[in-house]
Design an enzyme around this catalytic site. Sequence first.
Site, PDB file in Angstrom:
ATOM      1  CG  LEU A 193      -1.800   1.192   1.496  1.00  0.00           C
ATOM      2  CD1 LEU A 193      -2.852   1.319   0.389  1.00  0.00           C
ATOM      3  CD2 LEU A 193      -2.503   1.070   2.862  1.00  0.00           C
ATOM      4  CB  THR A 194       3.539   2.266   2.415  1.00  0.00           C
ATOM      5  OG1 THR A 194       2.669   1.873   3.476  1.00  0.00           O
ATOM      6  CG2 THR A 194       4.275   3.526   2.809  1.00  0.00           C
ATOM      7  N   PRO A 222       6.447   6.206  -1.532  1.00  0.00           N
ATOM      8  CG  PRO A 222       8.321   6.325  -2.926  1.00  0.00           C
ATOM      9  CD  PRO A 222       6.994   5.652  -2.791  1.00  0.00           C
ATOM     10  N   GLY A 248       1.991   7.655   2.760  1.00  0.00           N
ATOM     11  CA  GLY A 248       2.163   6.843   3.972  1.00  0.00           C
ATOM     12  C   GLY A 248       0.870   6.872   4.762  1.00  0.00           C
ATOM     13  CD  GLU A 294      -0.775  -4.274   9.770  1.00  0.00           C
ATOM     14  OE1 GLU A 294      -1.985  -4.328  10.034  1.00  0.00           O
ATOM     15  OE2 GLU A 294      -0.058  -5.271   9.604  1.00  0.00           O
TER      16      GLU A 294
HETATM   17  C1  LIG Z   1       9.217  -1.988   9.213  1.00  0.00           C
HETATM   18  C2  LIG Z   1       8.043  -1.496   8.423  1.00  0.00           C
HETATM   19  C3  LIG Z   1       7.207  -2.404   7.801  1.00  0.00           C
HETATM   20  C4  LIG Z   1       6.114  -1.957   7.034  1.00  0.00           C
HETATM   21  N1  LIG Z   1       5.347  -2.872   6.347  1.00  0.00           N
HETATM   22  C5  LIG Z   1       4.450  -2.398   5.418  1.00  0.00           C
HETATM   23  C6  LIG Z   1       3.789  -3.306   4.520  1.00  0.00           C
HETATM   24  O1  LIG Z   1       3.964  -4.530   4.589  1.00  0.00           O
HETATM   25  N2  LIG Z   1       2.957  -2.786   3.583  1.00  0.00           N
HETATM   26  C7  LIG Z   1       2.720  -1.435   3.472  1.00  0.00           C
HETATM   27  O2  LIG Z   1       1.969  -1.041   2.584  1.00  0.00           O
HETATM   28  N3  LIG Z   1       3.321  -0.555   4.318  1.00  0.00           N
HETATM   29  C8  LIG Z   1       4.185  -0.999   5.277  1.00  0.00           C
HETATM   30  N4  LIG Z   1       4.835  -0.117   6.119  1.00  0.00           N
HETATM   31  C9  LIG Z   1       4.527   1.312   6.013  1.00  0.00           C
HETATM   32  C10 LIG Z   1       3.846   1.861   7.260  1.00  0.00           C
HETATM   33  O3  LIG Z   1       2.527   1.415   7.359  1.00  0.00           O
HETATM   34  C11 LIG Z   1       3.996   3.379   7.225  1.00  0.00           C
HETATM   35  O4  LIG Z   1       5.369   3.665   7.474  1.00  0.00           O
HETATM   36  C12 LIG Z   1       3.115   4.089   8.224  1.00  0.00           C
HETATM   37  O5  LIG Z   1       1.759   3.936   7.886  1.00  0.00           O
HETATM   38  C13 LIG Z   1       3.431   5.577   8.338  1.00  0.00           C
HETATM   39  O6  LIG Z   1       3.591   6.193   7.093  1.00  0.00           O
HETATM   40  P1  LIG Z   1       4.902   7.057   6.811  1.00  0.00           P
HETATM   41  O7  LIG Z   1       6.068   6.257   7.199  1.00  0.00           O
HETATM   42  O8  LIG Z   1       4.850   7.572   5.419  1.00  0.00           O
HETATM   43  O9  LIG Z   1       4.810   8.283   7.810  1.00  0.00           O
HETATM   44  P2  LIG Z   1       4.100   9.699   7.534  1.00  0.00           P
HETATM   45  O10 LIG Z   1       2.723   9.473   7.044  1.00  0.00           O
HETATM   46  O11 LIG Z   1       5.003  10.538   6.730  1.00  0.00           O
HETATM   47  O12 LIG Z   1       4.008  10.285   9.013  1.00  0.00           O
HETATM   48  C14 LIG Z   1       5.072  10.990   9.641  1.00  0.00           C
HETATM   49  C15 LIG Z   1       4.537  11.490  10.980  1.00  0.00           C
HETATM   50  O13 LIG Z   1       3.422  12.399  10.769  1.00  0.00           O
HETATM   51  C16 LIG Z   1       2.292  11.920  11.468  1.00  0.00           C
HETATM   52  N5  LIG Z   1       1.070  12.199  10.714  1.00  0.00           N
HETATM   53  C17 LIG Z   1       0.854  12.023   9.387  1.00  0.00           C
HETATM   54  N6  LIG Z   1      -0.394  12.387   9.071  1.00  0.00           N
HETATM   55  C18 LIG Z   1      -0.976  12.786  10.213  1.00  0.00           C
HETATM   56  C19 LIG Z   1      -2.283  13.298  10.543  1.00  0.00           C
HETATM   57  N7  LIG Z   1      -3.220  13.445   9.619  1.00  0.00           N
HETATM   58  N8  LIG Z   1      -2.524  13.631  11.832  1.00  0.00           N
HETATM   59  C20 LIG Z   1      -1.575  13.498  12.773  1.00  0.00           C
HETATM   60  N9  LIG Z   1      -0.335  13.019  12.537  1.00  0.00           N
HETATM   61  C21 LIG Z   1      -0.046  12.684  11.274  1.00  0.00           C
HETATM   62  C22 LIG Z   1       2.524  10.407  11.615  1.00  0.00           C
HETATM   63  O14 LIG Z   1       1.752   9.858  12.678  1.00  0.00           O
HETATM   64  C23 LIG Z   1       4.011  10.352  11.869  1.00  0.00           C
HETATM   65  O15 LIG Z   1       4.255  10.659  13.209  1.00  0.00           O
HETATM   66  C24 LIG Z   1       5.875  -0.562   6.926  1.00  0.00           C
HETATM   67  C25 LIG Z   1       6.707   0.342   7.585  1.00  0.00           C
HETATM   68  C26 LIG Z   1       7.797  -0.100   8.303  1.00  0.00           C
HETATM   69  C27 LIG Z   1       8.707   0.914   8.945  1.00  0.00           C
END
Ligand SMILES: Cc1cc2nc3c(=O)[nH]c(=O)nc-3n(C[C@H](O)[C@H](O)[C@H](O)COP(=O)(O)OP(=O)(O)OC[C@H]3O[C@@H](n4cnc5c(N)ncnc54)[C@H](O)[C@@H]3O)c2cc1C
Length: 379
Positions: A125-126, A128, A131, A363
Amino acid sequence: MPFQLTDEQVLTRDSVREFAEAEIAPIAAEIDQNHRPPLESIGKLAEAGLLGMLIPEEYGGAGLDALSYAIAIEELSRVCATHGVLVEAHSSLCTWAIAHHGTEDQKRKYLPDLASGEAVGAFGLTEPNAGSDASSLATTAVRDSDEFVLNGQKIFITNGGFAKTFVIMARSTDAPGVKGISAFIVERGRPGFEILEPERKMGIRGSSTTPLAFTGCRIPAANLLGQEGAGFKIAMQILDGGRTGIAAQAVGIAQGAFEAACKYAKERVQFGRPIAALQAIQWLIADMAVDIAAGRALVYRAADLESRGEPHGQAAAMAKLFCGEMATRVTGKAIQVHGGVGYTEAYPVERAYRDAKITEIYEGTSEIQRLVIARHYLR
Ligand SMILES: Cc1cc2nc3c(=O)[nH]c(=O)nc-3n(C[C@H](O)[C@H](O)[C@H](O)COP(=O)(O)OP(=O)(O)OC[C@H]3O[C@@H](n4cnc5c(N)ncnc54)[C@H](O)[C@@H]3O)c2cc1C
């Protein structure tokens, strides 16, 4: 809500615990130190029925209820969070999606191999630039007669390095926002589908977390999962179940660290008696025990609602939020009980502390869980 586990659920807990201690505990520290995916465990997990937990029996799985499944994820994670998430991502994010949204042909084609360990599942799903705001994903799937052509990039995909069956979210129509998103089953090895270098991570280091690149990757139109345009809804349903799984993982990590802290407190002697005799240590132990019990109750509540076919997204968000933060608290206290050695690789609480942090992030971060919970009350 009190929970009396059924005889089958108690059996699941005991047998998964026995399996985890015999087969996983011996390699848990080594795979962490070497950032090594435990490929040798896949056959063993399958043989123990742990890769087919959410797959109906007619397709080779065990067809477990959501609570039994959560108990199994807790038990795996109590010993090794890497194994916990390997099974969780495979099950909640891939096999569940195919079992619930697949056509009969798709179920017959993919589920038996996913149950037998012939294939491991993953979920993409995720991206660059997508997220927390997954609805802004930009990977495209353009229809070309009886095929879809995928272009785009996914990041952080759990099991990416070795999975064979990927559930991928991509934009297949020009409809704005979530309406243009569809779900697809993509097999490893398709031309134009590349698995990139795994991340080196703070915790769950044996878990393979990779980017995926799609460059003109053609898949049969028959690999559309569910209705075209229903992908985002499917992704959110997947995550409702998945979040309970991650909450269960967090409880398992906390439970493992708690048990290690109790053991160490009884062994370590300072000022002429075991530190377990000190009230300061007893209070840490008591607070950890309460935190874990509260978290487990939230997991059981969410899983029980899901097992009974009730709405469970809100309960899953609560469980995920509390348990993720709880696991970080509890593993931190477990290190405190150990003193200096707790900060070294000689004791498992150091690994547990690093592993716990991810349960506040993947998640859906804790902030996103708070949004989901608040929306429920303020709508
Ligand atoms: C080890 C690992 C395994 C993973 N496995 C998978 C997988 O199998 N499949 C998949 O699709 N993804 C996967 N992910 C992705 C994961 O779900 C995302 O990293 C996560 O959802 C956060 O997205 P981001 O990293 O882009 O952070 P961002 O969305 O950039 O967030 C950065 C910060 O801003 C905050 N933030 C963002 N929007 C808001 C809002 N509206 N209100 C308040 N705070 C906010 C967040 O809480 C966080 O603190 C994985 C990630 C990791 C690190």
